[in-house]
Design an enzyme around this catalytic site. Structure first.
Site, PDB file in Angstrom:
ATOM      1  N   ASP A 332       0.773  -1.196   0.004  1.00  0.00           N
ATOM      2  CA  ASP A 332       0.105  -0.006  -0.102  1.00  0.00           C
ATOM      3  C   ASP A 332       0.926   1.182   0.072  1.00  0.00           C
ATOM      4  OD1 ASP A 332      -2.321   1.513   0.113  1.00  0.00           O
ATOM      5  OD2 ASP A 332      -2.206   1.534   2.459  1.00  0.00           O
ATOM      6  N   ASP A 629      -2.238  -1.088   6.000  1.00  0.00           N
ATOM      7  CA  ASP A 629      -2.683  -0.709   7.169  1.00  0.00           C
ATOM      8  C   ASP A 629      -3.743  -0.473   7.357  1.00  0.00           C
ATOM      9  OD1 ASP A 629      -2.648   1.484   5.726  1.00  0.00           O
ATOM     10  OD2 ASP A 629      -1.978   2.991   7.029  1.00  0.00           O
ATOM     11  N   ASP A 633      -6.762  -3.340   2.848  1.00  0.00           N
ATOM     12  CA  ASP A 633      -5.758  -4.320   2.598  1.00  0.00           C
ATOM     13  C   ASP A 633      -6.091  -5.527   3.082  1.00  0.00           C
ATOM     14  OD1 ASP A 633      -3.937  -2.248   1.370  1.00  0.00           O
ATOM     15  OD2 ASP A 633      -3.906  -1.443   3.456  1.00  0.00           O
TER      16      ASP A 633
END
Length: 916
Positions: A332, A629, A633
């Site tokens: 990410d 986070d 995800d």
């Protein structure tokens, strides 16, 4: 306005409650039984069954005493220790995650019901409710906006986008947005403005709920170590069965070739056949490395604990090693590569030298303008990490002041705000009128989109004072374009002194009517890359690991971050190396499969896009690690072989991950790769050590069977070697510190065998050499009545080596004790060679400088002391008797060449490498 009580109940019946279904947890007993799926444990269970059968037969037939039952008991202990240790460590790690499951369903939500405004618990929200949201609120369910006033939503937990502007004006809808501009999702937060929305999805049907469910799917992804141990287990099984069959065949040939065929009796043949079968089963049991499961588990457990010291909280034990096998990291952007906190990257203040704040009038205007013309705040409750409250862009300006030791609260306290126009998407600026020391005068501060603010300016404040803007407009525009090219957010600042009686004429509603402002400067604001990310990315790339960015942010921002990190270049192409989430979703799996390895960036990604990317990469036999986070995800974290969540990430992300990076640092990910590869090397070292013992033991049993003699090693002695000694050897090798040089190697192939060709040569070569030496000892002890090794003669040793004449008298207890001790110390010195394997460095390197003295040296000391105690006090249980001090010294010195030969080999290799 709003639902009636009857409509609420009807909606609840039709669409359910606004509660996420918690994941079903397996009972502890079932989780414990799953540990028996380990491939080597399964082989050990077969060996245990065979050992029980043989031992019971020998005991009840009267050929052996109760001591024969120690072998199956020892194997049972080995199985239970290996399974329980892994189970206990994972349960302990799970307890650290209990906090992640805390629910906030009882938080209050403001809604319209029964034609009035009231507050209800979040779990009571139903489809059709009209919900009121204000700055700071968390969206309780998914819904369509019916009113949005300057509404900005933080969707980073779902999309990675920290600011999503929401509106109900169709002409202002953004085609680039991940979710529609008039739609809000559960779990996102209001950072500015207020609005009304009608709930259309609750609980598991929300976008958050879909991601949460995706995170709970049990993907049962097999780790590379699982697969490699499985292959090793099959090799050991086949090899042991082949040797056992060879024993049966050869002994049958010997029986009929050398036996007296004239006096053949079926009873004698049956007894011989049964004895042969017992020897064959013994070989199968000896071939199984009883200490291997315990040692692998111990290595993983120790690494699990030590990785915690480097901010890697490992939840699933095999993740320690799997991280070292990673070939791709899908990461990410927001909060992982970047700080997830907007910061001022550059501030061009035209009236200041190098834009440095001083005591000049220009600096005072900037300080007061930022402090007063803002609705954001800073939270100083944790001075190590100051938190921002309110609009992230405005908060970045306050952080910029704070970093220069400027007290923005002091400016606010001493300034009187007469009029304030909040920021709106319609006008794209914020304005504040502030009183001055002169009661007849006031200061108008304006900040907003630079191109809008500049339209209201005729001057610019330079170091020489206020100057005509037209002279410098090109310069300001070029600087602005440079910022925007780097996808930074920009804010322009302007001011004007006004008379107090003119204040009412400055605005018409929220529209600014003044067009003679003085431009102060332009601030460039971005979510900066974490300090150690570039270095860590390069370390991963050097280690042969591909990095792919998957983010909900805009294509421009995603590619700019990739460019700064060296992951995106001018030659990379959209549609090949970069896709938007919508384009990626529209493509067929077959087409994507052919090009997925070329993809570098996916922008505007939705939660399931990353998971799909992971599965496509896995079809290419990639070992995929996913970092993230946010809740968005979680499905990919769960689908990957290794899921890495950030310490300050959402609970859903942590729950789906295998490892949590407590310090949110990408550097810790590079360290996890180093730990994983070093751990794999340590496991290989132990297998090298263990299998050498097993090869030697098998060949000794095989030779004994061919020569018709009993094994010189008793069951209890082999238990000491295979369980206790090997366990401490595993501790010694597992305690070796990680080696940073492993990051210069390429990831190992997923199809590679854990026993490499070089290892196999060493195992069989060294094992065979040990058997030759030990066979010579047996022959020597058979033909020479030895009282002490002081009487040992090498001439007699070589003479008796080929002396196969029959000897009535067997080996004495003292001679068997010498043989046992020689066997143990041969393995003892071989631990040093195993330690140095893969390094070409001396086995003594690091032993005396404290880097791993407490682990490696302690384990070695336990092995030596244990052997001394067994020989001195083991007596009948171990079939030993105390040996002379001089013989202890002779055995230790006499077996030391095993280490010295290894040191010489490593020295020669090192010199050759240096010459190259």
């Amino acid at each position: 306005m709003g639902l009636t009580d009857e409509e609420v109940e009807d909606s609840r019946r039709r669409y359910g409650n606004n509660v996420l279904t918690p994941p079903s947890k397996k009972p502890l007993w079932k989780r414990f039984l799953e540990k028996f799926n380990d491939p080597v444990i399964r082989i050990l269970m077969v060996a245990l069954l065979l050992s029980v059968v043989v031992s019971l037969y020998q005991y009840f037939s009267g050929t052996e005493g109760a001591g024969v039952l120690l072998e199956p008991a020892g194997i049972f202990v080995a199985v239970m220790l290996a399974t329980y240790l892994g189970f206990a460590f994972e349960v302990s790690a799970d307890r650290k995650f209990d906090i992640l499951n805390q629910s906030s369903d009882e938080e209050k939500v403001t809604v319209y019901r029964n034609r009035t405004v009231c507050q209800i618990e979040r779990q009571d929200v139903v489809v059709g409710d009209v919900v009121i949201v204000n700055t700071g609120d968390e969206i309780p369910a998914d819904g369509v906006l019916v009113e949005a006033i300057s509404l900005q939503i933080n969707e980073s937990d779902l999309t990675g986008e920290p600011i999503a502007r929401k509106t109900v004006v169709e002409s202002e809808f953004s085609d680039d947005a991940t979710y529609p501009s008039n739609y809000v999702c559960r779990g996102s937060k209001v950072i500015e403005g207020h609005g009304l929305f009608i709930v259309d999805k609750v609980g598991d049907n929300t976008e958050w709920g879909k991601v949460y469910r995706g995170a709970q799917i049990d993907n049962k992804v097999r780790t590379p170590l699982n697969e490699q141990l499985d292959r090793l287990g099959k090799v050991i099984t086949v090899a042991s069965y082949v040797i056992a069959a060879l024993i049966v065949v050869l002994r049958m040939i010997m029986y009929f070739a050398f036996g007296d065929r004239l006096s053949f009796q079926w009873l004698d043949f049956a007894h011989f056949s049964l004895n042969t079968l017992m020897i064959a089963v013994t070989v199968i049991v000896v071939a199984v490395p009883e200490g291997l499961p315990m040692s692998v588990t111990l290595s993983l457990a120790l690494s699990m604990r030590r990785m915690l010291e480097t901010n890697n909280l490992v939840r699933k034990m095999h993740a320690c090693e799997t991280m070292g096998a990673a070939t791709v990291i899908c990461t990410d952007k927001t909060g992982t590569l970047t700080k997830n906190q907007m910061r001022v990257s550059d501030f061009c203040i035209y009236g200041l030298h190098d834009s440095k704040l001083d005591d000049s009038q220009t600096a005072l205007l900037i300080k007061e303008g930022i402090s007063v013309n803002s609705t954001a705040y800073l939270d100083f409750s944790d001075m190590e990490k100051v938190k921002t409250l309110g609009n992230p862009t405005e908060a970045a300006l306050l952080l910029w002041l704070f970093e220069q030791n400027i007290d923005f609260i002091g400016y606010r306290d001493h300034s009187k705000v007469i009029r304030q126009i909040p920021f709106s998407t319609q006008y794209k600026y914020m304005a504040s009128v502030v009183g001055t020391e002169d009661p007849t005068m006031a200061l108008l501060y304006v900040k907003g989109a630079p191109e809008i603010v500049l339209q209201h300016c005729v001057k610019v404040r330079m170091q020489v004072g206020e100057t005509d803007l037209s002279e410098y407009l090109a310069m300001i525009t070029n600087r602005l374009q440079a910022y925007q090219y780097q996808t930074m957010r920009t804010l322009g600042f302007a001011y004007r002194y006004v008379k107090t009686e003119e204040i009412d004429g400055l605005f018409e509603g929220d529209a600014l009517l003044v067009n003679d402002l003085c431009y102060l400067g332009t601030a460039a604001i971005a979510d900066p890359i974490r300090d150690d990310v570039s270095e860590s990315i390069n370390a991963c790339l050097d280690a042969g690991i591909s990095i792919k960015i998957v983010t909900g942010d805009t294509p421009g921002t995603a590619k700019e971050i990739g460019r700064q990190l060296g992951l995106w270049s001018e030659t990379d192409l959209d549609g090949v190396h970069h896709f938007t989430g919508s384009d990626f979703e529209a493509m067929d799996d077959a087409v994507l499969f052919e090009m997925v390895e070329q993809i570098k960036i996916i922008s505007r990604a939705r939660p399931m896009d990353k998971e799909r990317l992971v599965r496509l990469l896995q079809r290419h036999n990639a070992v995929v690690a996913v970092t993230g986070d946010g809740t968005n995800d979680a499905p990919a974290l769960n689908a990957a072989q290794i899921g890495l969540s950030m310490g300050d990430g959402t609970s859903v992300a942590k729950e789906a991950s295998d490892i949590t990076i407590l310090d949110n640092s990408f550097k810790s990910i590079a360290r996890a790769v180093m730990w994983g590869r070093s751990l794999y090397n340590n496991i290989q070292r132990f297998i090298l050590f263990q299998m050498t013992i097993n090869v030697a033991a098998c060949l000794i049993v095989l030779l004994g069977a061919m020569l018709g003699t009993e094994s010189p090693l008793t069951v209890t002695q082999m238990l000491w070697v295979n369980l206790i000694m090997d366990t401490f050897a595993a501790m010694a090798l597992a305690s070796l510190p990680p080696d940073s040089t492993v990051l210069k190697e390429r990831p190992r192939s997923r199809s590679a065998h854990i026993v490499t060709q070089d290892m196999a040569v060493r195992i069989f070569g060294v094992g065979l050499a040990f058997v030759v030496i030990l066979f010579g000892c047996i022959q020597y002890f058979k033909h020479e009545e030895l009282k002490t090794l002081a009487d040992f003669s090498w001439r007699q040793y070589f003479y008796n080596f080929f002396n196969f004449s029959h000897v009535e008298q067997g080996l004495s207890t003292y001679e068997l004790t010498l043989f046992f001790t020689i066997f143990v110390f041969m393995q003892f010195w071989n631990i040093f060679n195993a330690k140095a394997y893969h390094t070409n460095r001396s086995a003594f390197k690091g032993m005396l400088n404290g880097t791993h003295f407490s682990g490696f040296n302690f384990a070695l000391c336990v092995i030596v002391v244990g052997q001394i105690l067994i020989v001195s006090f083991g007596g009948a249980m171990f079939d030993v008797q105390p040996i002379l001090l001089g013989d202890w010294v002779r055995i230790i010195i006499g077996t030391m060449p095993i280490l010295l030969v290894g040191e010489l080999e490593r020295f020669i290799k090192l010199k050759r490498k240096q010459k190259k």
